[in-house]
Write an enzyme that holds these catalytic residues in place. Structure first.
Site, PDB file in Angstrom:
ATOM      1  N   GLY A  11       0.746  -1.151  -0.079  1.00  0.00           N
ATOM      2  CA  GLY A  11      -0.069   0.074  -0.002  1.00  0.00           C
ATOM      3  C   GLY A  11       0.865   1.139   0.032  1.00  0.00           C
ATOM      4  CB  SER A  12       4.413   2.451  -0.734  1.00  0.00           C
ATOM      5  OG  SER A  12       4.336   1.775  -2.245  1.00  0.00           O
ATOM      6  CG  ASN A  13       1.649   3.125  -5.765  1.00  0.00           C
ATOM      7  OD1 ASN A  13       2.191   4.447  -6.054  1.00  0.00           O
ATOM      8  ND2 ASN A  13       2.443   2.181  -5.848  1.00  0.00           N
ATOM      9  CE  LYS A  63     -11.193 -16.468 -11.411  1.00  0.00           C
ATOM     10  NZ  LYS A  63     -10.522 -16.296 -12.822  1.00  0.00           N
ATOM     11  CG  MET A  88      -1.836  -8.064  -6.519  1.00  0.00           C
ATOM     12  SD  MET A  88      -1.104  -7.298  -7.658  1.00  0.00           S
ATOM     13  CE  MET A  88      -0.163  -8.631  -8.395  1.00  0.00           C
ATOM     14  NE  ARG A  89      -8.518 -11.575  -5.710  1.00  0.00           N
ATOM     15  CZ  ARG A  89      -8.305 -12.825  -5.829  1.00  0.00           C
ATOM     16  NH1 ARG A  89      -8.316 -13.254  -7.196  1.00  0.00           N
ATOM     17  NH2 ARG A  89      -7.519 -13.552  -5.003  1.00  0.00           N
ATOM     18  CG  ASN A 105      -3.712  -0.391 -12.649  1.00  0.00           C
ATOM     19  OD1 ASN A 105      -3.177  -0.172 -11.339  1.00  0.00           O
ATOM     20  ND2 ASN A 105      -3.035  -1.088 -13.312  1.00  0.00           N
ATOM     21  CG  HIS A 107       1.838  -1.996 -15.012  1.00  0.00           C
ATOM     22  ND1 HIS A 107       1.456  -3.042 -14.521  1.00  0.00           N
ATOM     23  CD2 HIS A 107       2.529  -2.418 -16.212  1.00  0.00           C
ATOM     24  CE1 HIS A 107       1.991  -4.166 -15.481  1.00  0.00           C
ATOM     25  NE2 HIS A 107       2.820  -3.508 -16.096  1.00  0.00           N
TER      26      HIS A 107
HETATM   27  C1  GRF Z   1       3.294  -0.915  -7.599  1.00  0.00           C
HETATM   28  O1  GRF Z   1       4.327  -1.151  -8.286  1.00  0.00           O
HETATM   29  C2  GRF Z   1       2.238  -0.488  -8.590  1.00  0.00           C
HETATM   30  O2  GRF Z   1       2.752  -0.145  -9.971  1.00  0.00           O
HETATM   31  C3  GRF Z   1       1.564  -2.126  -8.839  1.00  0.00           C
HETATM   32  O3  GRF Z   1       1.472  -2.606  -7.818  1.00  0.00           O
HETATM   33  C4  GRF Z   1       2.469  -2.236  -6.665  1.00  0.00           C
HETATM   34  C5  GRF Z   1       1.815  -1.690  -5.873  1.00  0.00           C
HETATM   35  O4  GRF Z   1       2.854  -1.314  -4.626  1.00  0.00           O
HETATM   36  N1  GRF Z   1       0.369  -2.107  -9.807  1.00  0.00           N
HETATM   37  P1  GRF Z   1       2.395  -0.756  -3.106  1.00  0.00           P
HETATM   38  O5  GRF Z   1       1.605  -1.651  -2.577  1.00  0.00           O
HETATM   39  O6  GRF Z   1       1.762   0.642  -3.510  1.00  0.00           O
HETATM   40  O7  GRF Z   1       3.659  -0.414  -2.484  1.00  0.00           O
END
Ligand code: GRF
Length: 186
Positions: A11-13, A63, A88-89, A105, A107
């Site tokens: 969850g760093s983002n 699902k 991740m889904r 999103n 990526h």
């Molecule tokens: C990140 O690398 C993002 O680009 C990808 O999933 C990762 C999530 O990282 N979609 P974090 O949990 O936010 O650190």
């Protein structure tokens, strides 16, 4: 703007978004963090006093049932924007269609290169000298939606752990810049 964030990992983002809200860089009300399993992002939600909605994938018979529960929750939250932050889904077409142009999103590659899982490892294994980060709108395929922002960086002579160290701050800045851009807060 009412926002939901969806995550499955550390969850760093998500935390970068929380910080940008706290500092008023983003004028968001984060209505909930939605997770599909217990994960580090839940601790961050606690720190920022954000409601967590755990829709545990493995507690549904299939699902279809999981996606139905997710859709109902999203409808109840009634958000203007959904930020995927390491969720991740794959979102089903009916959810994507319902929120067309409202799901973003991030990526870790220079899309269209290396969509899907393990994008960093794929770039590393291919001995790329650069890779990058892309933010994009979500469509019903994997990492194929319209690109909003992209930033490249050199990975020449870097180890995999070193690439991750370099990647994270770029992701966080690019995500906030993207959200400011699309919400007109820039
Ligand atoms: C990140 O690398 C993002 O680009 C990808 O999933 C990762 C999530 O990282 N979609 P974090 O949990 O936010 O650190």
């Amino acid at each position: 703007m009412q926002v939901a964030v969806m995550a499955s990992g550390t969850g760093s983002n998500f935390e970068a978004i929380c910080q940008a809200c706290e500092s008023k860089e983003l004028n968001f009300e984060i209505k909930a963090l939605i997770v599909d399993k217990k994960c580090g992002a839940m601790e961050i939600a606690k720190k920022y006093q954000i409601d967590v909605v755990l829709i545990d994938f493995h507690s549904y018979p299939n699902k279809k049932a999981y996606n139905h529960a997710l859709k109902q929750k999203l409808l109840n939250l009634d958000c203007d924007l959904i930020c995927l932050a390491g969720y991740m889904r794959i979102l089903t077409k009916d959810i994507v269609d319902l929120y067309e142009g409202q799901i973003i999103n991030i990526h870790p590659s220079l899309l269209p290169k290396y969509p899907g899982l393990n994008a960093i490892e794929q770039a590393f294994d291919a001995k790329e000298i650069k890779t990058g980060v892309t933010t994009h709108y979500v469509d019903s395929n994997v990492d194929t939606g319209a690109i909003i922002k992209q930033e490249e960086f050199s990975i020449k002579d870097l180890s995999l752990p070193e690439i991750y160290v370099k990647l994270k701050p770029i992701e966080h800045r690019l995500y906030i810049d993207t959200l400011k851009l699309i919400t007109g807060e820039k």
